[in-house]
Design an enzyme around this catalytic site. Structure first.
Site, short mmCIF file in Angstrom:
data_model
loop_
_atom_site.label_atom_id
_atom_site.label_comp_id
_atom_site.label_asym_id
_atom_site.label_seq_id
_atom_site.Cartn_x
_atom_site.Cartn_y
_atom_site.Cartn_z
CG ASP A 309 -2.06 -1.03 1.05
OD1 ASP A 309 -2.30 -1.47 -0.09
OD2 ASP A 309 -2.69 -1.40 2.05
CE1 TYR A 393 -8.60 -3.96 7.27
CE2 TYR A 393 -8.48 -5.05 5.13
CZ TYR A 393 -8.62 -5.12 6.50
OH TYR A 393 -8.79 -6.33 7.11
#
Length: 669
Positions: A309, A393
Site C-alpha cells: 500500500d 481499508y
C-alpha cells in the site's frame, strides 16, 4: 515576525507549479508527446548536508539547495530533479528514465481504472447476461494493484460488487468478474470469471439474489441506534500545552519537526527532548515506509491479490480530511498538506494531520502505607495522527509522545473487508481460505505487514554516526555455586555488528528487545552508554512460502528487525517501485553485501503486523485492530524525567452520583 523557512519545509503551491512547468518544458525539448505527473514532492536534502547546516547554526543565507523530486510518465517512467533557487529560474537538474518499472497508482489512476472498467462493453455485457444488471451506477469496481501480473502493461485489477442504492455496502454483494485494466492502453484487456470458467455460471444470479443488505451507513443501518449514551467531553479550558513554529512542534520538553508527503504520509524529523537546558537528539527521521497485504486464497485470480500500500498507492495520496468531534476529539489543531494531480497541479488536502493531547492514566504513583500519604501524577501524551483509506481499508496512524521520554507508535486497522464469492471448488458453507461473514459472502484470510524506518540520533548531534545496535535477552542462570537457590537470571546483550547478524526475530520467551546505544555519552550513575530501547510487539512474520513471489517481493516481512548503514538512497524496504515488481529489491539487495555496522550510522527497519482471520463481527465495518511498538529511554535520563510533573487534582472530575469526594487531603492535594 514570520518563522524562518527550513530546508525540510514541504513544497509550496508556487514551487510545485514552477517544478511542473520546468518538467513540461523539458518534456517538449525531449520530444515527449504525452506527459503525466505521478509525483511532485520535496527532494529532501542529503543527511550530511542537513547536519552540516545545523552545525553551522542554520544560517538563513546558506541553506541546502532547494529541489523538487518528480516522477513522470511519458508513458515510460522518468525521474526528474528540479532546482528551485530562491529568486532565480527553476532548472531541471536531472532527467533520468527508469525503464521496466511502474510508479505507484495515483488517485487519478484509480478513478480512471474504475471508469474504464464500468464503460467496457464486455463488462457491461457480462453483467447483463449473468446477473441482469444494466444500471452501471450500482456497480462498484475496487482498483487494486496487480501481484503476479499475467500480462505486460500498467495494470489495475478491479474487483466488482453490486449496490442496492448509492450508499449501500457493496461488499455484501460480490460479483464473479475481475476486469484487468491497462492504463497505458486505456482499456480492459482481460476479464477473469472463476465461476463461469468452471462452468458454474448458472448459479450466479441465484447467489446474488441470496445476498442480503448489511449496512453501517447512518441512513441504511438495519439495527436501531443505541439511546443510552450520554455526552463524554474532553475539555481544556486554558487551551493546549503545545506551541507550533512552522513545521516545528514543542510540547512538554519534546521538539518534533514534521512533514507530509505523497508516499509515507506523516514523517517526523529531528525528534529531541529538552533536558538540563539543551535539546538532546533522539531520532533524525522516522516514518512508515512500506506495507505488504498478501491474501491467502490459492484460487485464481486471487493469487494476484497482494497490495504494497505504501509503494503501490501512497499513504499521503490516500489521506482523509479529518472531522472535528468525530475523527478527532478534544482541543484539536489541524495541519493541511499539498500534493499534486496527474496534470501537475497542486491539490490541497485540508485537515489531514491531527494533533491533540490526551490523558492516559497514571504515569507514576506511590502510597507510603505507614502514614497514608500518596503521591501520584497522571500521564498525558501528545498525539500526531492521520488516516488513510486504501480502497476498502482504513489505516489510522498514531505517533505518541509521553512525558517520561517514551515514544509510541500505533496503527489501528478498520474499514471494510475485501470480500468475494467462495471459489467454485470450495464448499460454500466451509471455505478453507476465509470466513463467511454474511450469506454467500467470503472474507479471505490475509496479513497486514508494516515496515518502520527509524534513523536514530541518540544523544548524537552528528545524527547517529557512532551508535551501536544490540539485542538484549533475559536468560536464566543455571543452578550451581553461583546460583545456589536457582533464582538468578540476568541479561545477555549481543552487539549486531553486520547486516547479516542484524536480521533478527522477536522472542517473547526471553523478553527480547533491541537497544540503540551511544558509546560517546554515558550515564552518570551506571557509567554505561545512554540508550533507547525498541520494545517490539510480538507479531507474526510473513506466512507465505519462502519460495513464493510474495516472499520475494516482501522479504522485509520475513524478519522483525533489519539494521543497515545509513544511505540517502536506501529509503524503501521493498524498493523504490514495488508495483508489479518481481521482487528482490530493497532490503534483500542491500543486505546481501553484509556491510559492517561497526562505527556506522545505523538505520533500523522494524517489521510488525497481524494475521487477519476475519470474523463475522468484522462485518460490515471492522472494529479497530491495533498493532504497534514503543521506544523507551534506557539510561538516557539521570532519573525519571516525569518526576517534575506538578501535583494537582482534575477539578472537572466528580463522582457518578454527583457528590464530592469528601476527602480534603487526597494524593493530589
Amino acid at each position: 515576525m514570520g518563522v524562518q523557512a527550513h530546508p525540510l519545509d514541504p513544497l509550496s503551491a508556487a514551487e510545485m507549479t514552477t517544478a511542473a512547468t520546468a518538467c513540461r518544458e523539458k518534456a517538449i525539448a525531449e520530444g515527449v508527446e504525452r506527459l503525466r505527473f505521478n509525483t511532485i514532492s520535496l527532494q529532501e536534502p542529503a543527511k550530511k548536508e542537513l547536519l552540516a547546516w545545523y552545525k553551522a547554526g542554520c544560517p538563513a543565507d546558506a541553506p541546502p539547495p532547494r529541489q523538487a523530486f518528480c516522477i513522470l510518465q511519458t508513458p515510460e517512467t522518468v525521474e526528474a530533479v528540479v532546482s528551485l533557487p530562491p529568486g532565480g529560474p527553476a532548472k531541471v537538474a536531472a532527467w533520468t528514465p527508469v525503464p521496466g518499472v511502474q510508479p505507484l497508482a495515483s488517485p487519478d489512476d484509480c478513478f480512471e481504472a474504475e471508469a474504464i472498467a464500468k464503460a467496457d462493453h464486455g463488462v457491461q455485457k457480462l453483467l447483463k447476461e449473468v446477473y441482469g444488471i444494466e444500471d452501471m451506477e450500482l456497480v462498484v469496481c475496487d482498483p487494486w494493484s496487480v501481484h503476479l501480473p499475467p500480462i505486460g502493461g500498467r495494470l489495475i485489477q478491479t474487483f466488482l460488487y453490486k449496490r442496492s442504492s448509492a450508499a449501500d455496502n457493496q461488499y455484501s454483494k460480490p460479483l464473479d468478474a475481475v476486469p484487468l485494466v491497462d492504463l497505458n492502453q486505456g482499456k480492459v484487456v482481460r476479464i477473469d470469471t472463476p465461476y463461469l470458467s468452471a462452468g458454474k455460471g448458472a448459479e450466479l444470479a441465484d447467489r446474488l439474489a441470496a445476498c442480503t443488505d448489511v449496512n453501517y451507513h447512518r441512513d441504511l443501518c438495519e439495527v436501531p441506534f443505541r439511546k443510552d449514551l450520554k455526552p463524554l467531553d474532553i475539555v481544556q479550558p486554558e487551551g493546549a500545552s503545545w506551541t507550533v513554529e512552522g513545521q516545528l512542534i514543542k510540547w512538554q520538553k519534546w521538539h518534533i519537526r514534521f512533514t507530509f508527503n505523497y508516499r509515507e504520509g506523516l514523517v517526523l524529523h529531528d525528534i529531541g527532548y529538552k533536558d538540563g537546558g539543551r535539546v538532546r537528539p533522539i531520532i533524525h527521521r522516522m516514518s512508515l515506509v512500506e506495507m505488504a497485504v498478501p491474501y491467502a486464497d490459492p484460487n485464481e485470480p486471487y493469487t494476484r491479490k497482494c497490495a504494497f500500500d505504501v509503494g503501490d498507492y501512497g499513504l499521503g495520496n490516500c489521506a482523509n480530511s479529518l472531522e472535528l468531534g468525530c475523527d478527532c476529539l478534544g482541543n484539536i489543531q489541524y495541519f493541511d498538506a499539498l500534493l499534486n494531480n496527474s496534470k501537475g497541479e497542486p491539490v490541497e488536502l485540508k485537515k489531514v494531520v491531527c494533533m491533540h493531547e490526551e490523558d492516559v492514566g497514571l504515569l507514576w504513583k506511590h502510597l507510603e502505607y505507614r502514614n497514608g500519604h500518596a503521591e501520584s501524577r497522571r500521564s498525558r501524551r501528545l498525539v500526531l495522527s492521520f488516516i488513510a483509506t486504501v480502497v476498502n481499508y482504513e489505516y489510522l496512524f498514531y505517533y505518541y509522545f509521553y512525558q517520561d521520554g517514551t515514544i509510541g507508535y500505533e496503527i489501528k486497522l478498520t474499514g471494510e473487508l475485501s470480500t468475494n464469492l467462495v471459489s467454485p471448488d470450495e464448499s460454500p458453507d466451509k471455505p478453507e481460505w476465509g470466513t463467511l461473514v454474511a450469506p454467500g459472502v467470503n472474507a479471505q484470510y490475509h496479513q497486514h505487514m508494516f515496515s518502520m524506518r527509524i534513523d536514530p540520533a541518540v544523544d548524537d548531534a552528528d545524527g547517529g554516526a557512532g551508535l551501536v545496535v544490540s539485542e538484549v535477552d533475559a536468560v536464566a542462570v543455571p543452578a550451581g555455586p553461583a546460583n545456589p537457590a536457582g533464582n538468578a537470571w540476568t541479561t545477555k546483550e549481543t552487539d549486531l555488528l553486520s547486516e547479516a547478524e542484524a536480521q533478527r526475530v522477536c522472542d517473547a520467551g526471553c523478553g527480547r528487545y533491541w537497544k540503540i546505544r551511544n558509546p560517546a555519552s554515558t550515564h552518570p550513575a551506571t557509567g554505561k552508554p545512554v540508550a533507547f530501547k525498541l520494545m517490539p510487539q510480538h507479531t507474526p512474520l510473513l506466512l507465505a512460502a519462502p519460495e513464493s513471489s510474495i516472499a520475494q517481493r516482501g522479504q522485509f516481512a520475513t524478519k522483525h528487525l533489519w539494521v543497515t548503514p545509513h544511505s540517502d538512497k536506501e529509503r524503501f524496504p521493498a524498493g523504490e517501485y514495488p508495483m508489479q515488481h518481481a521482487g528482490g529489491d530493497g532490503l534483500p539487495k542491500w543486505t546481501a553485501q553484509s556491510r559492517s555496522l561497526e562505527g556506522a550510522d545505523p538505520v533500523l527497519w522494524y517489521t510488525f503486523g497481524t494475521a487477519h482471520v476475519p470474523r463475522p463481527e468484522d462485518f460490515p465495518v471492522m472494529p479497530c485492530e491495533v498493532v504497534g511498538f514503543h521506544l523507551k529511554p534506557f539510561g538516557f535520563f539521570d532519573y525519571n524525567p516525569g518526576r517534575d510533573l506538578p501535583p494537582g487534582a482534575n477539578k472537572a472530575s466528580k463522582l457518578a452520583n454527583g457528590h464530592t469526594n469528601g476527602h480534603a487531603n487526597g494524593c493530589c492535594h
